[in-house]
Design a protein around this motif. Structure first.
Motif, mmCIF file in Angstrom:
data_model
loop_
_atom_site.group_PDB
_atom_site.id
_atom_site.type_symbol
_atom_site.label_atom_id
_atom_site.label_comp_id
_atom_site.label_asym_id
_atom_site.label_seq_id
_atom_site.Cartn_x
_atom_site.Cartn_y
_atom_site.Cartn_z
ATOM 1 N N ILE A 5 0.830 -1.203 0.000
ATOM 2 C CA ILE A 5 0.000 0.000 0.000
ATOM 3 C C ILE A 5 0.867 1.256 0.000
ATOM 4 N N VAL A 6 0.617 2.099 -0.991
ATOM 5 C CA VAL A 6 1.306 3.387 -1.094
ATOM 6 C C VAL A 6 0.273 4.474 -0.793
ATOM 7 N N LEU A 7 0.605 5.329 0.146
ATOM 8 C CA LEU A 7 -0.387 6.255 0.685
ATOM 9 C C LEU A 7 -0.125 7.705 0.282
ATOM 10 N N PHE A 8 -1.208 8.369 -0.126
ATOM 11 C CA PHE A 8 -1.231 9.826 -0.252
ATOM 12 C C PHE A 8 -2.195 10.299 0.819
ATOM 13 N N LEU A 9 -1.778 11.209 1.664
ATOM 14 C CA LEU A 9 -2.673 11.683 2.715
ATOM 15 C C LEU A 9 -2.583 13.203 2.757
ATOM 16 N N GLY A 10 -3.683 13.842 2.425
ATOM 17 C CA GLY A 10 -3.672 15.299 2.432
ATOM 18 C C GLY A 10 -4.849 15.809 1.636
ATOM 19 N N ARG A 11 -4.970 17.135 1.605
ATOM 20 C CA ARG A 11 -6.056 17.685 0.803
ATOM 21 C C ARG A 11 -5.774 17.417 -0.666
ATOM 22 N N ILE A 12 -6.819 17.047 -1.383
ATOM 23 C CA ILE A 12 -6.631 16.761 -2.806
ATOM 24 C C ILE A 12 -6.852 18.066 -3.563
ATOM 25 N N THR A 13 -5.793 18.875 -3.547
ATOM 26 C CA THR A 13 -5.850 20.194 -4.186
ATOM 27 C C THR A 13 -4.596 20.378 -5.018
ATOM 28 N N MET A 14 -4.614 21.405 -5.847
ATOM 29 C CA MET A 14 -3.481 21.691 -6.712
ATOM 30 C C MET A 14 -2.160 21.709 -5.928
ATOM 31 N N VAL A 36 6.439 4.362 8.971
ATOM 32 C CA VAL A 36 6.205 4.271 7.528
ATOM 33 C C VAL A 36 7.277 5.102 6.815
ATOM 34 N N PRO A 37 8.048 4.489 5.915
ATOM 35 C CA PRO A 37 9.039 5.281 5.160
ATOM 36 C C PRO A 37 8.354 6.307 4.262
ATOM 37 N N VAL A 38 9.060 7.375 3.947
ATOM 38 C CA VAL A 38 8.424 8.459 3.197
ATOM 39 C C VAL A 38 9.232 8.896 1.983
ATOM 40 N N ILE A 39 8.494 9.303 0.964
ATOM 41 C CA ILE A 39 9.066 10.018 -0.182
ATOM 42 C C ILE A 39 8.449 11.417 -0.145
ATOM 43 N N ILE A 40 9.293 12.436 -0.129
ATOM 44 C CA ILE A 40 8.750 13.791 -0.047
ATOM 45 C C ILE A 40 9.237 14.640 -1.200
ATOM 46 N N SER A 41 8.430 15.632 -1.505
ATOM 47 C CA SER A 41 8.778 16.568 -2.554
ATOM 48 C C SER A 41 9.921 17.458 -2.072
ATOM 49 N N LYS A 42 10.849 17.747 -2.981
ATOM 50 C CA LYS A 42 11.928 18.673 -2.614
ATOM 51 C C LYS A 42 11.381 20.071 -2.390
ATOM 52 N N GLN A 43 10.185 20.329 -2.952
ATOM 53 C CA GLN A 43 9.583 21.653 -2.800
ATOM 54 C C GLN A 43 8.772 21.707 -1.508
ATOM 55 N N SER A 44 9.385 21.299 -0.412
ATOM 56 C CA SER A 44 8.669 21.305 0.864
ATOM 57 C C SER A 44 9.607 21.755 1.974
ATOM 58 N N VAL A 87 -4.798 4.083 8.723
ATOM 59 C CA VAL A 87 -4.312 4.077 7.341
ATOM 60 C C VAL A 87 -2.780 4.127 7.321
ATOM 61 N N PHE A 88 -2.190 4.844 8.272
ATOM 62 C CA PHE A 88 -0.721 4.842 8.368
ATOM 63 C C PHE A 88 -0.220 3.431 8.662
ATOM 64 N N ARG A 89 -0.919 2.744 9.558
ATOM 65 C CA ARG A 89 -0.430 1.421 9.945
ATOM 66 C C ARG A 89 -0.531 0.429 8.796
ATOM 67 N N MET A 90 -1.447 0.663 7.890
ATOM 68 C CA MET A 90 -1.577 -0.251 6.758
ATOM 69 C C MET A 90 -0.576 0.065 5.657
ATOM 70 N N ALA A 91 -0.039 1.275 5.677
ATOM 71 C CA ALA A 91 0.764 1.725 4.533
ATOM 72 C C ALA A 91 2.181 1.150 4.558
ATOM 73 N N ASP A 92 2.699 0.834 3.386
ATOM 74 C CA ASP A 92 4.104 0.445 3.251
ATOM 75 C C ASP A 92 4.970 1.641 2.916
ATOM 76 N N LEU A 93 4.339 2.690 2.431
ATOM 77 C CA LEU A 93 5.092 3.856 1.985
ATOM 78 C C LEU A 93 4.155 5.057 1.945
ATOM 79 N N TYR A 94 4.668 6.200 2.368
ATOM 80 C CA TYR A 94 3.890 7.430 2.291
ATOM 81 C C TYR A 94 4.561 8.359 1.279
ATOM 82 N N VAL A 95 3.752 8.940 0.403
ATOM 83 C CA VAL A 95 4.309 9.849 -0.612
ATOM 84 C C VAL A 95 3.668 11.224 -0.463
ATOM 85 N N MET A 96 4.481 12.256 -0.393
ATOM 86 C CA MET A 96 3.972 13.621 -0.360
ATOM 87 C C MET A 96 4.507 14.371 -1.581
#
Lengths: 398, 447
Positions: free
Chosen positions: B270-279, B369-377, B341-350
């Motif tokens: 499971i790869v997770l996106f968690l946040g507002r679904i906005t631009m 949960v390991p994370v991939i994050i945007s450099k623009q953060s 949902v965090f506990r189910m996730a194998d990876l979180y992507v922002m």
């Protein structure tokens, strides 16, 4: 008499290009970057330093003597982009005052994973030394001075007379690195141990303005060497050649320091300079040093955790050497050479997570943004190596 | 020391990072002996659980309602009746108002019955809208009007309270901060959790921008959640750099009472996106990368947890990419559901296009949960044991997602080092920096 044994390590890895899982081309190396770096290091270090050593040898009429090892990977790159540097080393060889030391051609950690591969690479390197400099090496050093009793045993069986390693406190205890030792159960092999205090004064601390001894003069350093007189035979100063002009930039005065040093050391006629073989021929063995665990010259731990300290590094190394039979079995010279270049220890050093967050020396030499990026890139390349083995197998079957 | 803090959300009634940050910051300040009087707008339900208990107003007055509150030590809550909506823009606010008018009567009828029976707060059933504010509030469909109303009411509260400085969080409370500071002479600190450029890209709302700019220039100190935000504040709003202070956010570690939530026999990663679904959050990059991942590694599910104005477009995009079967949209999650949902996730992507800070990756790491994050953060300034990508580089994002899914040693190294790293990011440390800011403004020499 105290004899200074200078030994310089000359090495550049073949750095890898960005290799995504979506890539499938069998070219792994970032030769644009490799060329840039090699040309830069040749300008800042290899040319001026080698000319300086040559001039010092002539100036002191052969009494200034040093030892080198050049890895196969740096020699290949010098041939491509700075062949005149190899000519300078050839000039050094002709003086008779410079000795060349053997190591694994690819600057690898093969000893830890595959004994035959280790032996093959060492032989390949000896052949290169013979071809380039007309010398058959008598002395061996393993990658990054990694060493234990087993390395000594294998190296002795291969016919070497001496091996270099780190004079780490935890193996020497109260003993001094300024003597010649031998490994346990050894007949012939001698050990030369790096005097890390004096070596690191030049290699690491020379330009450190916070160091109480800064600025270090050749005269003062020669005084420290002279203190060995009466308490030891040798002063083993082992360091990366890139110390001169690259790690310590020219404006730190490092070249002036080296230019002045032989004169001060030999003033009074009490001390001299010799090569590694001359050291073992001149001085007797004083005792035995037992090294059951792997040591190296890296970091403060002086162990191998910089290359094999986390799960990614051990996974990558394991997967790399698991391909040995597959790769060698293809008898594809290009594939075998690519695979061997992937063995260069630097690739694993880039995956090191020790102090990654603090941004230290590991980061300075790292072409990747993070150790994770290094691992991901490497594993993607191994995937492609596997695919090439499979393709070769399929061709052979038809 | 006592601080009058002006905010617009606080746990458990949150829709984004601001509430989480206000919670952590006030509890950190409490540990350091700084008292906080927190002024919040109304429109919160009553039955959600938290150790912060917010009680509904019992006494309805035209002019102002005041709640009886008791909460975190050192934090007192004052509630004012103004309908500031989370992450609103004047346009979306007007739209919400139209919708809420249509449903509000229905809601009020349901409410009495539902509150008796259901543990789920009414506004969650209503999809997180603020319509709960219903009775007694005069909406005029104008967010700016509510911003001014909030300012007026906050000003009244300030007359009753003793405090040493005013601290305003994000643009909707800046006018209130300026008003209170002007009336009382107390120094104003404004805290920039996001700017109009983060929320709207280059198509900014001029009105909002003007409010932000006025607030920043009127404040004595501008606290930014990252260097990234500071650079926007100085370059886009013309605030002198020496007036800005960067104080990174932190994370509250979860209590260790976990049950594994992974269903038995699950063979999908499971790869997770968690946040507002906005631009601003870059959901389309997540889906485009998902497509590339699924082509190579089909045993994977991409979960998009959140709501927002791009959700229908994202559902359509998943369908167009023919990966609908691998993508799950959960809607907005809060409280225990976030933990699950965090506990189910194998990876979180922002994959945020612009993220002033981004607390969620820290929450993911703190839950292993390991994370991939945007450099623009902003969070990428403080997090080293994370994989980092440019949000637009979907090939690289897919490359890294695949690496984490395929290579166990990478997962474990990221988890192990990430865990240690997030433990060093405490709200107490952030609060200590904040306290220094207050002290620099209230010290006799600074006056």
């Amino acid at each position: 008499m105290a004899s200074v044994v200078f030994y310089f390590q000359v090495h550049q890895p073949r750095r890898l290009r960005r290799y995504s899982i979506f890539d499938s081309e069998p070219n792994y190396f970032d030769d644009w970057r490799n060329e840039q770096i090699l040309r830069k290091v040749a300008d800042k270090c290899y040319r001026p330093a080698t000319r300086l050593i040559r001039d010092l040898i002539h100036e002191h009429e052969g009494r200034f003597r040093v030892s080198y090892s050049l890895t196969g990977t740096v020699i290949e790159q010098l041939r491509q982009w700075a062949p005149d540097v190899l000519d300078l080393f050839g000039e050094l060889a002709e003086t008779g005052c410079v000795e060349f030391i053997a190591e694994t051609y690819y600057h690898s950690l093969a000893f830890l994973y595959n004994r035959q591969e280790f032996i093959d690479q060492t032989k390949q390197h000896c052949e290169l030394m013979q071809e380039l400099f007309g010398q058959q090496p008598r002395v061996f050093r393993n990658t990054e001075l990694t060493y234990n009793n087993d390395v000594a045993h294998v190296v002795e069986q291969m016919g070497f007379d001496a091996i270099l390693t780190e004079g780490a406190d935890h193996i020497l205890g109260y003993r001094s690195p300024n003597f010649i030792y031998r490994p346990p159960n050894s007949e012939q092999l001698r050990m030369l141990l790096k005097n890390y205090r004096l070596s690191d004064d030049i290699a690491f601390r020379f330009s450190n303005r916070g160091w109480p001894e800064w600025p270090l003069s050749a005269e003062r350093f020669a005084g420290w060497v002279d203190q060995i007189n009466g308490n030891g035979y040798v002063c083993d100063l082992f360091m990366d050649y890139e110390t001169f002009g690259e790690h310590q930039w020219a404006d730190t005065g490092i070249f002036d320091f080296i230019r002045a040093l032989p004169g001060y050391v030999m003033a009074g006629g009490k001390n001299d300079f010799i090569t590694v073989s001359e050291a073992i021929d001149r001085y007797p063995v004083v005792g035995e040093v037992d090294v059951p665990h792997m040591i190296s010259w890296a970091d403060t731990e002086r162990d191998i955790s910089a290359w094999l300290g986390n799960s990614m590094q051990s996974n990558a190394l394991h997967d790399l050497y698991a391909l040995t039979d597959g790769v060698v079995g293809t008898e594809d010279g290009i594939l075998i050479d690519d695979w061997r270049k992937l063995q260069t220890s630097d690739h694993f050093y880039y995956m090191c997570t020790k102090w990654f967050a603090d941004g230290d020396v590991h980061k300075y030499f790292n072409p990747y943004e993070s150790p994770y990026d290094a691992y991901i890139n490497y594993m993607n390349i191994l995937d492609n190596v596997r695919a090439r083995i499979a393709a070769a197998g399929a061709r052979a079957a038809t | 020391m006592r601080i009058l803090m002006l905010g617009w959300e606080f746990p458990p009634h949150i829709s984004g990072g601001l509430g989480t940050a206000c919670y952590g910051m006030t509890s950190g300040l409490g540990d350091l002996g700084v008292e906080v009087c927190f002024v919040l707008p109304t429109a919160v339900p009553t039955s959600a659980t938290s150790h912060v208990s917010l009680r509904s107003p019992t006494d309805v007055r035209r002019k102002r309602r005041r709640t009886e509150t008791e909460e975190l030590e050192h934090v007192e809550f004052r509630r004012v009746e103004a309908a500031l909506q989370a992450y609103a823009t004047p346009e979306s606010y007007a739209e919400e108002i139209r919708r809420s008018r249509q449903v509000s009567r229905q809601v009020e009828e349901d409410e009495a019955a539902a509150d008796e029976q259901s543990p789920v707060p009414a506004d969650i059933r209503q999809g997180g809208s603020f319509v709960r504010g219903g009775a007694g509030v005069h909406y005029d469909g104008d967010l700016m009007g509510q911003v001014n109303r909030y300012a007026r009411l906050a000003l009244e509260i300030s007359e009753e309270e003793e405090f040493d400085a005013v601290h305003a969080h994000d643009w909707m409370t800046y006018p209130a901060g300026l008003a209170v500071s002007a009336a009382t002479g107390k120094p104003l600190v404004i805290h920039v959790h996001s700017t109009e450029f983060d929320r709207s890209g280059e198509h900014i709302n001029q009105q909002v921008y003007d409010v932000e700019r006025t607030g920043m220039h009127g404040a004595r100190k501008v606290v930014c959640v990252s260097q990234l935000t500071k650079s926007i504040v100085t370059s886009r709003y013309g605030v002198p750099p020496e007036k800005c202070e960067v104080i990174h956010n932190a994370v509250e570690l979860p209590e260790r009472a976990e049950v594994s939530m992974k269903p038995i026999g699950r063979d999908e990663k499971i790869v997770l996106f968690l946040g507002r679904i906005t631009m601003q959050k870059g959901p389309e990059y997540f889906l485009q990368a998902a497509k590339k991942v699924i082509d190579k590694y089909p045993k994977v599910r991409f979960v998009m947890a959140g709501s927002g104005d791009m959700i229908t477009r994202m559902i359509e995009l998943a369908a167009n990419l023919k990966i609908g079967g691998h993508v799950t949209f959960t809607g907005f999650l809060r409280g225990d559901d976030v933990d699950r949902v965090f506990r189910m996730a194998d990876l979180y992507v922002m994959p945020s296009v612009s993220e002033p800070f981004g607390i969620a990756p820290l929450e993911a790491l703190s839950r292993n949960v390991p994370v991939i994050i945007s450099k623009q953060s902003g969070v990428s300034e403080v997090l080293t044991h994370a994989l980092k990508v440019d949000f637009w580089d979907i090939d690289e994002m897919a490359n890294k997602v695949l690496a984490v899914l395929r290579h166990q040693p990478l997962q474990s190294a990221l988890r192990q080092h990430g865990q240690i790293e997030v433990r060093r990011m405490t709200w107490r440390d952030s609060a200590a920096k904040l306290k220094q800011v207050y002290e620099s403004l209230t010290a006799p020499a600074a006056r």
